[in-house]
Design a protein around this motif. Structure first.
Motif, short mmCIF file in Angstrom:
data_model
loop_
_atom_site.label_atom_id
_atom_site.label_comp_id
_atom_site.label_asym_id
_atom_site.label_seq_id
_atom_site.Cartn_x
_atom_site.Cartn_y
_atom_site.Cartn_z
N ASP A 71 0.82 -1.21 0.00
CA ASP A 71 0.00 0.00 0.00
C ASP A 71 0.85 1.26 0.00
O ASP A 71 0.38 2.35 0.34
N THR A 72 2.11 1.14 -0.38
CA THR A 72 3.02 2.29 -0.43
C THR A 72 2.47 3.38 -1.36
O THR A 72 1.93 3.08 -2.43
N VAL A 73 2.61 4.63 -0.94
CA VAL A 73 2.26 5.77 -1.81
C VAL A 73 3.49 6.04 -2.69
O VAL A 73 4.59 6.29 -2.19
N ILE A 74 3.30 5.96 -4.00
CA ILE A 74 4.39 6.14 -4.96
C ILE A 74 4.33 7.55 -5.55
O ILE A 74 3.40 7.89 -6.28
N VAL A 75 5.32 8.39 -5.18
CA VAL A 75 5.42 9.73 -5.77
C VAL A 75 6.30 9.57 -7.01
O VAL A 75 7.53 9.64 -6.94
#
Length: 472
Positions: A231-235
């Motif tokens: 569920d990592t937020v990928i910038v």
């Protein structure tokens, strides 16, 4: 923000190991690992790690002079406390993977139930950054930082895939509590800060749009899922509207958008993933309006913005109202039904600006971003940077003891006035009271054994100046 770079490792591991053994025989004890920082001059370039760094238990940094990434006007190569890395020979992309045919629709961006605002700080890209989260929390009277923020190196494709050992410590931190959030900046190109020409960038973007780099992002997605942080937020490809990075949009916006869509589709095709993709330009028009780079609602989950206090003399009200500024960002997100974020923000061209700090925190209280992470190194920061005592005091007073309710009242922008003269930044206080505690000194000389050796031994070794003394 530009990735932090580390010292190049010219010695082979075997030679370094021998040096460690010889040093250990002379040294009477380990010293302390040094602090870290980053540099910035346009919109602060991002910290670009090239090797995992671990740290022993670290006391809060003592007014470190971390060098910083520089904000979005003038590109600048990031600097770290150590000697910058000499760029390695770029990796030749492997055989292209068959292009992804369709774009998987975006997963609904629904924030998890929260007991406190999701905020944090960029403190360092490696293990030191993880250790400092608890130290910053203590400085804020126990306020919990729910967001951990780091960057992948942008030097080689191998590192963009997530080098072994680099992400593990961040995954471990994320898994300790269900409501934590891991935010990971991911470059879209290798040699990301090497001043690649527009013509070459245009060709690389077209290669990416054709699927030639898909396998690198599939490898990264598989690594994150294996580490149990799906569920990592990928910038992804941050500050694409500027000129600092090889993954910039300006040379060919259409190819850039197709390439973004391929990356997102590729990463979403990995079983078990729950990634959220954050489209994060820098505030203002910069080299190209960021709306021209927007790849579409299906592949964007969050609309971010990197927003530093710049350029010189621009008031906060003007930062709100300028074209492609803070208000335009909020309005665009509302039209497209996306939550907002501020992955990078902080002080910059206007010095120790307490008013900016107060107004930016109030803005975020009013508009409720999914998360925000202040860039905490000089000149942008508040805890690891002793040159901003006034803004630091504002941040500490307003963020200490936070729960789920905003502590600053919303503010409406006052009519802007064109600055006629460039204001001088406030003189730094000679007696700051908000700096982190000072690390104790050790009566020995630290030995440079290289990052990998220090990683395995848990810190630096040092040579005692009095080891030969008969008094002991």
């Amino acid at each position: 923000m530009a990735p932090q770079q580390r010292r190049a490792r010219s010695r082979r591991l075997a030679v370094v190991a021998a040096a460690v053994a010889a040093s250990a025989a002379l040294a009477s004890g380990p010293g302390f690992a040094a602090g870290a920082g980053v540099v910035r001059v346009a919109d602060p370039p991002a910290p670009t790690p090239t090797v995992p760094t671990a740290a022993a238990t670290l006391p809060a940094p003592a007014e470190p002079g971390p060098v910083v990434p520089v904000p979005g006007a003038t590109p600048a190569a990031p600097v770290t406390p150590e000697t910058p890395v000499t760029p390695e020979t770029p990796v030749t992309p492997e055989t292209p993977v068959a292009p992804a045919e369709t774009v998987t629709p975006s997963a609904p961006a629904v924030p998890a139930a929260q007991s406190a605002p999701a905020f944090g700080a960029y403190l360092d890209y490696g293990a030191r950054g993880v250790a400092r989260i608890a130290q910053l929390s203590e400085w804020l009277d126990g306020t919990e930082l729910r967001v951990g923020h780091t960057y992948l190196p942008g030097d080689l494709w191998h590192n963009i895939e997530g080098p072994p050992g680099f992400l593990d410590v961040w995954a471990d931190w994320r898994l300790e509590k269900d409501d934590r959030m891991l935010v990971l900046n991911v470059p879209m190109m290798e040699r990301n800060e090497e001043g690649v020409s527009d013509e070459e960038v245009r060709g690389l973007l077209r290669q990416g749009a054709a699927g030639e780099f898909d396998h690198h992002f599939r490898a990264l997605a598989e690594r994150l899922v294996a580490l149990k942080v799906p569920d990592t937020v990928i910038v992804l490809g941050w500050e694409m509207n500027g000129i600092t990075y090889t993954h910039r949009c300006g040379p060919d916006p259409e190819a850039w958008k197709k390439y973004w869509n391929r990356i997102v589709s590729t990463m979403r095709s990995v079983p078990g993933q729950k990634f959220r993709f954050d489209f994060t330009p820098t505030r203002g028009k910069d080299a190209v309006p960021w709306t021209e780079c927007y790849p579409g609602d299906d592949t964007v989950d969050i609309l971010g913005m990197d927003s530093y206090d710049q350029p010189t003399g621009l008031s906060f009200d003007e930062q709100v109202k300028e074209p492609y500024g803070l208000q335009a960002h909020v309005d665009f997100a509302k039209i497209h039904g996306k939550p907002i974020s501020y992955p990078e923000w902080g002080l910059f061209r206007n010095g120790d600006n307490a008013e900016y700090m107060r107004r930016m925190l109030a803005w975020m209280d009013e508009h409720k971003p999914l998360y925000n992470t202040v860039t905490d190194y000089c000149p942008h920061g508040v805890w690891q940077c002793g040159q901003n005592p006034q803004a630091s005091a504002v941040y500490r007073s307003l963020m200490s003891g936070r729960t789920d309710e905003p502590s600053t009242p919303p503010t409406s922008p006052a009519p802007s006035v064109e600055p006629s003269v460039e204001p001088s930044p406030p003189a730094p206080s000679t007696d700051p009271t908000t700096e982190p505690p000072v690390e104790p000194t050790v009566n020995c000389t630290p030995m440079d054994l290289g990052d990998w050796v220090e990683y395995w031994i848990g810190g630096k070794l040092c040579f005692r100046l009095d080891w030969w003394s008969d008094d002991e």
